[in-house]
Design a protein around this motif. Structure first.
Motif, PDB file in Angstrom:
ATOM      1  N   MET A   1       0.819  -1.213   0.000  1.00 22.73           N
ATOM      2  CA  MET A   1       0.000   0.000   0.000  1.00 22.73           C
ATOM      3  C   MET A   1       0.855   1.266   0.000  1.00 22.73           C
ATOM      4  N   HIS A   2       1.836   1.311   0.891  1.00 26.00           N
ATOM      5  CA  HIS A   2       2.565   2.565   1.078  1.00 26.00           C
ATOM      6  C   HIS A   2       3.649   2.811   0.041  1.00 26.00           C
ATOM      7  N   THR A   3       4.159   1.769  -0.591  1.00 23.83           N
ATOM      8  CA  THR A   3       5.054   2.029  -1.721  1.00 23.83           C
ATOM      9  C   THR A   3       4.259   2.597  -2.892  1.00 23.83           C
ATOM     10  N   LYS A   4       3.055   2.088  -3.097  1.00 26.51           N
ATOM     11  CA  LYS A   4       2.193   2.637  -4.149  1.00 26.51           C
ATOM     12  C   LYS A   4       1.830   4.090  -3.840  1.00 26.51           C
ATOM     13  N   ASP A   5       1.485   4.360  -2.575  1.00 28.20           N
ATOM     14  CA  ASP A   5       1.170   5.741  -2.185  1.00 28.20           C
ATOM     15  C   ASP A   5       2.376   6.654  -2.370  1.00 28.20           C
ATOM     16  N   ALA A   6       3.553   6.185  -1.988  1.00 26.02           N
ATOM     17  CA  ALA A   6       4.768   6.998  -2.131  1.00 26.02           C
ATOM     18  C   ALA A   6       5.016   7.341  -3.596  1.00 26.02           C
ATOM     19  N   LEU A   7       4.852   6.377  -4.470  1.00 27.13           N
ATOM     20  CA  LEU A   7       5.016   6.644  -5.901  1.00 27.13           C
ATOM     21  C   LEU A   7       3.998   7.670  -6.378  1.00 27.13           C
ATOM     22  N   LYS A   8       2.771   7.549  -5.890  1.00 26.09           N
ATOM     23  CA  LYS A   8       1.709   8.504  -6.252  1.00 26.09           C
ATOM     24  C   LYS A   8       2.091   9.929  -5.837  1.00 26.09           C
ATOM     25  N   TYR A   9       2.788  10.053  -4.699  1.00 23.59           N
ATOM     26  CA  TYR A   9       3.192  11.368  -4.201  1.00 23.59           C
ATOM     27  C   TYR A   9       4.521  11.848  -4.782  1.00 23.59           C
ATOM     28  N   GLY A  10       5.089  11.087  -5.717  1.00 26.67           N
ATOM     29  CA  GLY A  10       6.287  11.536  -6.409  1.00 26.67           C
ATOM     30  C   GLY A  10       7.601  10.923  -5.931  1.00 26.67           C
ATOM     31  N   GLU A  11       7.532   9.963  -5.016  1.00 27.40           N
ATOM     32  CA  GLU A  11       8.752   9.294  -4.569  1.00 27.40           C
ATOM     33  C   GLU A  11       9.340   8.495  -5.730  1.00 27.40           C
ATOM     34  N   THR A  12      10.663   8.336  -5.738  1.00 28.60           N
ATOM     35  CA  THR A  12      11.308   7.591  -6.807  1.00 28.60           C
ATOM     36  C   THR A  12      11.414   6.113  -6.447  1.00 28.60           C
ATOM     37  N   THR A  13      11.417   5.280  -7.467  1.00 28.63           N
ATOM     38  CA  THR A  13      11.577   3.852  -7.227  1.00 28.63           C
ATOM     39  C   THR A  13      12.946   3.565  -6.615  1.00 28.63           C
ATOM     40  N   GLN A  14      13.963   4.292  -7.038  1.00 26.94           N
ATOM     41  CA  GLN A  14      15.301   4.040  -6.505  1.00 26.94           C
ATOM     42  C   GLN A  14      15.342   4.228  -4.997  1.00 26.94           C
ATOM     43  N   ARG A  15      14.761   5.310  -4.501  1.00 25.52           N
ATOM     44  CA  ARG A  15      14.769   5.547  -3.055  1.00 25.52           C
ATOM     45  C   ARG A  15      13.944   4.487  -2.317  1.00 25.52           C
ATOM     46  N   ILE A  16      12.842   4.068  -2.910  1.00 24.87           N
ATOM     47  CA  ILE A  16      12.041   3.007  -2.284  1.00 24.87           C
ATOM     48  C   ILE A  16      12.853   1.712  -2.231  1.00 24.87           C
ATOM     49  N   PHE A  17      13.541   1.389  -3.322  1.00 23.15           N
ATOM     50  CA  PHE A  17      14.363   0.171  -3.344  1.00 23.15           C
ATOM     51  C   PHE A  17      15.485   0.232  -2.313  1.00 23.15           C
ATOM     52  N   LEU A  18      16.018   1.418  -2.070  1.00 23.89           N
ATOM     53  CA  LEU A  18      17.144   1.584  -1.147  1.00 23.89           C
ATOM     54  C   LEU A  18      16.717   1.770   0.305  1.00 23.89           C
ATOM     55  N   LEU A  19      15.450   1.926   0.550  1.00 23.78           N
ATOM     56  CA  LEU A  19      14.975   2.274   1.890  1.00 23.78           C
ATOM     57  C   LEU A  19      15.392   1.255   2.949  1.00 23.78           C
ATOM     58  N   ASN A  20      15.370  -0.010   2.616  1.00 17.59           N
ATOM     59  CA  ASN A  20      15.742  -1.035   3.575  1.00 17.59           C
ATOM     60  C   ASN A  20      17.230  -0.949   3.953  1.00 17.59           C
ATOM     61  N   ALA A  21      18.021  -0.284   3.115  1.00 21.81           N
ATOM     62  CA  ALA A  21      19.455  -0.129   3.363  1.00 21.81           C
ATOM     63  C   ALA A  21      19.837   1.353   3.390  1.00 21.81           C
ATOM     64  N   TRP A  22      18.978   2.187   3.922  1.00 21.55           N
ATOM     65  CA  TRP A  22      19.189   3.631   3.888  1.00 21.55           C
ATOM     66  C   TRP A  22      20.485   4.065   4.560  1.00 21.55           C
ATOM     67  N   LYS A  23      20.933   3.352   5.567  1.00 21.15           N
ATOM     68  CA  LYS A  23      22.168   3.738   6.261  1.00 21.15           C
ATOM     69  C   LYS A  23      23.374   3.622   5.345  1.00 21.15           C
ATOM     70  N   GLU A  24      23.315   2.712   4.388  1.00 23.41           N
ATOM     71  CA  GLU A  24      24.397   2.563   3.422  1.00 23.41           C
ATOM     72  C   GLU A  24      24.172   3.436   2.185  1.00 23.41           C
ATOM     73  N   ALA A  25      23.018   4.062   2.100  1.00 23.05           N
ATOM     74  CA  ALA A  25      22.672   4.901   0.948  1.00 23.05           C
ATOM     75  C   ALA A  25      22.277   6.300   1.413  1.00 23.05           C
ATOM     76  N   LYS A  26      22.998   6.811   2.391  1.00 25.35           N
ATOM     77  CA  LYS A  26      22.620   8.092   3.002  1.00 25.35           C
ATOM     78  C   LYS A  26      22.577   9.252   2.011  1.00 25.35           C
ATOM     79  N   ASP A  27      23.368   9.182   0.953  1.00 21.47           N
ATOM     80  CA  ASP A  27      23.372  10.271  -0.025  1.00 21.47           C
ATOM     81  C   ASP A  27      22.026  10.447  -0.713  1.00 21.47           C
ATOM     82  N   PHE A  28      21.174   9.435  -0.633  1.00 23.82           N
ATOM     83  CA  PHE A  28      19.870   9.495  -1.278  1.00 23.82           C
ATOM     84  C   PHE A  28      18.785  10.070  -0.367  1.00 23.82           C
TER      85      PHE A  28
END
Length: 147
Positions: free
Chosen positions: A54-81
Motif C-alpha cells: 500500500m505505502h510504496t504505491k502511495d509513495a510513488l503517487k506522491y512523487g517518490e522515486t523507485t530508486q529511493r524506495i528500493f534503497l529504503l531497507n538499506a538507507w544507512k548505506e545509501a545516506k546520499d539518497f
C-alpha cells in the motif's frame, strides 16, 4: 495464507479509533514523502506485506522515486539518497518500531531536537506508532494483498 478475519467489521469501534489517529496524521506538518518513508520502513521491519504494498504505491503517487524506495531497507548505506531530516525520521522509526532493543536513544533524540521542535517530534512519534498498530493488524489478520 488466508485472511483470518476483517478487523473493521469484527471490532468496528477499535478500527474506528485507529482511523481517528490516521485522520489526525492528515493534519500534521510532515509532508507526504516523510509520512510514507516512515510507513514503508516500519512495515519492512514488521514484515507487513499488505502495508509495504500500500505505502510504496502511495509513495510513488506522491512523487517518490523507485530508486529511493528500493534503497529504503538499506538507507544507512545509501545516506546520499536521503536528506538529514529523512535520516533522522528513519532512525527514529527503527528505534521506536524496535522499542524492545534500546528504544528511542538519546543520540537519536538529540539529532531530532536539532532539526525539529517538540511538536514535530511528537507528530513523528505518533506517525510511527500508528503505522506499527496497522502493521500488527495486517500481520495478525493476514490482510490480503491486491493483485
Amino acid at each position: 495464507m488466508s485472511t483470518r478475519f476483517n478487523m473493521a467489521t469484527t471490532d468496528a469501534a477499535a478500527y474506528k479509533a485507529l482511523l481517528g489517529l490516521e485522520g489526525y496524521l492528515q493534519t500534521i506538518s510532515l509532508d507526504h514523502t516523510q509520512k510514507e518513508l516512515i510507513k514503508i520502513r516500519a512495515s519492512q521491519i514488521n514484515g507487513c506485506a499488505f502495508c509495504i504494498d500500500m505505502h510504496t504505491k502511495d509513495a510513488l503517487k506522491y512523487g517518490e522515486t523507485t530508486q529511493r524506495i528500493f534503497l529504503l531497507n538499506a538507507w544507512k548505506e545509501a545516506k546520499d539518497f536521503f536528506t538529514e531530516e529523512e535520516q533522522v525520521l528513519l532512525q527514529m522509526t527503527e528505534e521506536i518500531t524496535l522499542i524492545n532493543q534500546k528504544g528511542l536513544t538519546e543520540e537519536t533524540y538529540y539529532k531530532a531536537k536539532q532539526l525539529f521542535d517538540e511538536a514535530k517530534i511528537a507528530q513523528i512519534i505518533m506517525a510511527i506508532i500508528t503505522i506499527n498498530a496497522w502493521n500488527r493488524i495486517g500481520v495478525s489478520t493476514h490482510l490480503p494483498i491486491s493483485k
